[in-house]
Write a protein that holds these residues in place. Structure first.
Motif, PDB file in Angstrom:
ATOM      1  N   LEU A  39       5.514  19.793  61.788  1.00  0.00           N
ATOM      2  CA  LEU A  39       6.623  19.696  62.732  1.00  0.00           C
ATOM      3  C   LEU A  39       7.899  20.286  62.123  1.00  0.00           C
ATOM      4  N   ALA A  40       8.183  19.954  60.874  1.00  0.00           N
ATOM      5  CA  ALA A  40       9.352  20.519  60.195  1.00  0.00           C
ATOM      6  C   ALA A  40       9.224  22.038  60.078  1.00  0.00           C
ATOM      7  N   ASP A  41       8.030  22.506  59.726  1.00  0.00           N
ATOM      8  CA  ASP A  41       7.797  23.950  59.652  1.00  0.00           C
ATOM      9  C   ASP A  41       7.956  24.613  61.017  1.00  0.00           C
ATOM     10  N   SER A  42       7.536  23.926  62.064  1.00  0.00           N
ATOM     11  CA  SER A  42       7.664  24.483  63.415  1.00  0.00           C
ATOM     12  C   SER A  42       9.130  24.649  63.795  1.00  0.00           C
ATOM     13  N   PHE A  43       9.951  23.654  63.485  1.00  0.00           N
ATOM     14  CA  PHE A  43      11.383  23.786  63.755  1.00  0.00           C
ATOM     15  C   PHE A  43      11.993  24.905  62.916  1.00  0.00           C
ATOM     16  N   ALA A  44      11.623  24.987  61.637  1.00  0.00           N
ATOM     17  CA  ALA A  44      12.147  26.044  60.766  1.00  0.00           C
ATOM     18  C   ALA A  44      11.704  27.420  61.258  1.00  0.00           C
ATOM     19  N   LEU A  45      10.436  27.543  61.636  1.00  0.00           N
ATOM     20  CA  LEU A  45       9.922  28.821  62.125  1.00  0.00           C
ATOM     21  C   LEU A  45      10.541  29.184  63.470  1.00  0.00           C
ATOM     22  N   ASP A  63      11.436  45.807  72.608  1.00  0.00           N
ATOM     23  CA  ASP A  63      10.087  45.267  72.454  1.00  0.00           C
ATOM     24  C   ASP A  63      10.048  44.102  71.463  1.00  0.00           C
ATOM     25  N   TYR A  64      10.682  44.278  70.303  1.00  0.00           N
ATOM     26  CA  TYR A  64      10.670  43.225  69.290  1.00  0.00           C
ATOM     27  C   TYR A  64      11.498  42.021  69.726  1.00  0.00           C
ATOM     28  N   HIS A  65      12.643  42.307  70.341  1.00  0.00           N
ATOM     29  CA  HIS A  65      13.518  41.241  70.838  1.00  0.00           C
ATOM     30  C   HIS A  65      12.762  40.355  71.837  1.00  0.00           C
ATOM     31  N   LEU A  66      12.082  40.966  72.772  1.00  0.00           N
ATOM     32  CA  LEU A  66      11.322  40.207  73.775  1.00  0.00           C
ATOM     33  C   LEU A  66      10.128  39.483  73.157  1.00  0.00           C
ATOM     34  N   MET A  67       9.432  40.146  72.239  1.00  0.00           N
ATOM     35  CA  MET A  67       8.281  39.506  71.595  1.00  0.00           C
ATOM     36  C   MET A  67       8.726  38.262  70.814  1.00  0.00           C
ATOM     37  N   LEU A  68       9.812  38.370  70.073  1.00  0.00           N
ATOM     38  CA  LEU A  68      10.281  37.225  69.286  1.00  0.00           C
ATOM     39  C   LEU A  68      10.807  36.108  70.173  1.00  0.00           C
ATOM     40  N   ASP A  69      11.383  36.453  71.296  1.00  0.00           N
ATOM     41  CA  ASP A  69      11.828  35.423  72.238  1.00  0.00           C
ATOM     42  C   ASP A  69      10.623  34.660  72.780  1.00  0.00           C
ATOM     43  N   GLU A  70       9.592  35.393  73.145  1.00  0.00           N
ATOM     44  CA  GLU A  70       8.359  34.777  73.643  1.00  0.00           C
ATOM     45  C   GLU A  70       7.716  33.899  72.558  1.00  0.00           C
ATOM     46  N   SER A  72       9.190  32.493  69.938  1.00  0.00           N
ATOM     47  CA  SER A  72      10.005  31.310  69.632  1.00  0.00           C
ATOM     48  C   SER A  72       9.811  30.240  70.695  1.00  0.00           C
ATOM     49  N   ASP A  73       9.710  30.641  71.947  1.00  0.00           N
ATOM     50  CA  ASP A  73       9.438  29.667  73.018  1.00  0.00           C
ATOM     51  C   ASP A  73       8.102  28.963  72.781  1.00  0.00           C
ATOM     52  N   GLN A  74       7.093  29.729  72.389  1.00  0.00           N
ATOM     53  CA  GLN A  74       5.772  29.154  72.130  1.00  0.00           C
ATOM     54  C   GLN A  74       5.811  28.174  70.961  1.00  0.00           C
ATOM     55  N   ILE A  75       6.524  28.529  69.914  1.00  0.00           N
ATOM     56  CA  ILE A  75       6.634  27.648  68.745  1.00  0.00           C
ATOM     57  C   ILE A  75       7.360  26.363  69.129  1.00  0.00           C
ATOM     58  N   PHE A  76       8.485  26.496  69.845  1.00  0.00           N
ATOM     59  CA  PHE A  76       9.254  25.313  70.233  1.00  0.00           C
ATOM     60  C   PHE A  76       8.422  24.389  71.120  1.00  0.00           C
ATOM     61  N   ALA A  77       7.574  24.967  71.959  1.00  0.00           N
ATOM     62  CA  ALA A  77       6.736  24.164  72.862  1.00  0.00           C
ATOM     63  C   ALA A  77       5.749  23.274  72.111  1.00  0.00           C
ATOM     64  N   ASP A 158      -4.890  28.734  67.120  1.00  0.00           N
ATOM     65  CA  ASP A 158      -5.166  29.971  67.843  1.00  0.00           C
ATOM     66  C   ASP A 158      -3.865  30.686  68.212  1.00  0.00           C
ATOM     67  N   ASP A 159      -2.871  29.932  68.660  1.00  0.00           N
ATOM     68  CA  ASP A 159      -1.573  30.532  69.005  1.00  0.00           C
ATOM     69  C   ASP A 159      -0.918  31.161  67.775  1.00  0.00           C
ATOM     70  N   ALA A 160      -0.949  30.470  66.635  1.00  0.00           N
ATOM     71  CA  ALA A 160      -0.352  31.009  65.403  1.00  0.00           C
ATOM     72  C   ALA A 160      -1.086  32.272  64.953  1.00  0.00           C
ATOM     73  N   GLU A 161      -2.407  32.275  65.096  1.00  0.00           N
ATOM     74  CA  GLU A 161      -3.177  33.477  64.745  1.00  0.00           C
ATOM     75  C   GLU A 161      -2.827  34.640  65.673  1.00  0.00           C
ATOM     76  N   ARG A 162      -2.606  34.344  66.924  1.00  0.00           N
ATOM     77  CA  ARG A 162      -2.220  35.401  67.876  1.00  0.00           C
ATOM     78  C   ARG A 162      -0.848  35.964  67.515  1.00  0.00           C
ATOM     79  N   ARG A 163       0.100  35.077  67.183  1.00  0.00           N
ATOM     80  CA  ARG A 163       1.420  35.553  66.772  1.00  0.00           C
ATOM     81  C   ARG A 163       1.310  36.409  65.514  1.00  0.00           C
ATOM     82  N   THR A 164       0.485  35.972  64.562  1.00  0.00           N
ATOM     83  CA  THR A 164       0.276  36.731  63.328  1.00  0.00           C
ATOM     84  C   THR A 164      -0.274  38.118  63.645  1.00  0.00           C
ATOM     85  N   TRP A 165      -1.239  38.172  64.528  1.00  0.00           N
ATOM     86  CA  TRP A 165      -1.845  39.448  64.924  1.00  0.00           C
ATOM     87  C   TRP A 165      -0.809  40.376  65.548  1.00  0.00           C
ATOM     88  N   PHE A 166      -0.026  39.858  66.502  1.00  0.00           N
ATOM     89  CA  PHE A 166       0.983  40.679  67.163  1.00  0.00           C
ATOM     90  C   PHE A 166       2.026  41.175  66.163  1.00  0.00           C
TER      91      PHE A 166
END
Length: 179
Positions: A39-45, A63-70, A72-77, A158-166
Motif C-alpha cells: 500500500l505504501a509502495d502504491s501511494f509512492a508509485l 502519448d507518454y503524458h496520457l499513458m502515465l495519467d492512465e 496513475s489512475d490504475q495504481i491509485f484505484a 497482472d496490471d503491474a505486469e501490463r504497466r511494465t510491458w507498456f
C-alpha cells in the motif's frame, strides 16, 4: 455527527482495538505487514507516476503524458481495496504520509529534471518491483489460507505486469538521444 456516550456503570461492549472478526485475522499478521508495504509502495508509485506525468516533455509528450495519467489512475484505484483488505484482516493500515514514507520501498525521485527515457525506465523498474512484492504477499496468503487477498493480488500483479510491458515498449523510443 453523533457521539456515543456511555452512562456511568454501564458495561462497554465495544472492542478496545480495531480487531475485525475473521477466522484468519489472528494468524494473518505477516500478510497485513506485507499489504501495508504494498500500500505504501502504491501511494509512492502513484505520486511518482503523477509527477512524471506532470513533468513529461519532448516529442512524445502527448502519448507518454496520457499513458502515465492512465497508469496513475490504475495504481491509485488499488489503494482503497488494499487498505480495506488490511482492515478486514483486523490490521491497521497506513494512516499518514509519514507512515507511508517509513514503509515504502519505492524510492522517491526529487530531481528537478528527469529525461523521458529515465522517467519511463524508472517507472518500469518500480512497477516490476511492485509486482514482485505482490507475488511475495501472494505466497504469504497461500501460507495463511487467505484466498480473498490472494485473489485481489492476482489481478493487481497482472496490471503491474501490463504497466511494465507498456513502459518497456515506450522506452524503445523515449529519447532522441539514442537510448
Amino acid at each position: 455527527m453523533s457521539t456515543i456516550t456511555k452512562s456511568r456503570g454501564a458495561e462497554d461492549t465495544r472492542p478496545s482495538a480495531l480487531n475485525t472478526p475473521s477466522d484468519i485475522s489472528a494468524k494473518a499478521h505477516p500478510v497485513v505487514a506485507e499489504l501495508n508495504h504494498i500500500l505504501a509502495d502504491s501511494f509512492a508509485l502513484y505520486l511518482k507516476t503523477k509527477n512524471f506525468h506532470w513533468h513529461m516533455s519532448g516529442p512524445h509528450f502527448r502519448d507518454y503524458h496520457l499513458m502515465l495519467d492512465e497508469q496513475s489512475d490504475q495504481i491509485f484505484a488499488t489503494t482503497d481495496p488494499l487498505a480495506e483488505r488490511v482492515r478486514k484482516l483486523g490490521g491497521r493500515t497506513v494512516h499518514s504520509i509519514g507512515h507511508i514514507s517509513k514503509l515504502q520501498r519505492i524510492k522517491d525521485n526529487d530531481a528537478t529534471f528527469v529525461s523521458p527515457f529515465d522517467m519511463l525506465a524508472e517507472l518500469m523498474a518500480d512497477n516490476k518491483a511492485v509486482a514482485a512484492s505482490m507475488r511475495k504477499a501472494h505466497a504469504l496468503c497461500d501460507d495463511h489460507n487467505d484466498v480473498a487477498t490472494a485473489s485481489l493480488l492476482e489481478n493487481y500483479i497482472d496490471d503491474a505486469e501490463r504497466r511494465t510491458w507498456f513502459l518497456f515498449e515506450a522506452t524503445r523510443g523515449a529519447d532522441s538521444t539514442g537510448h
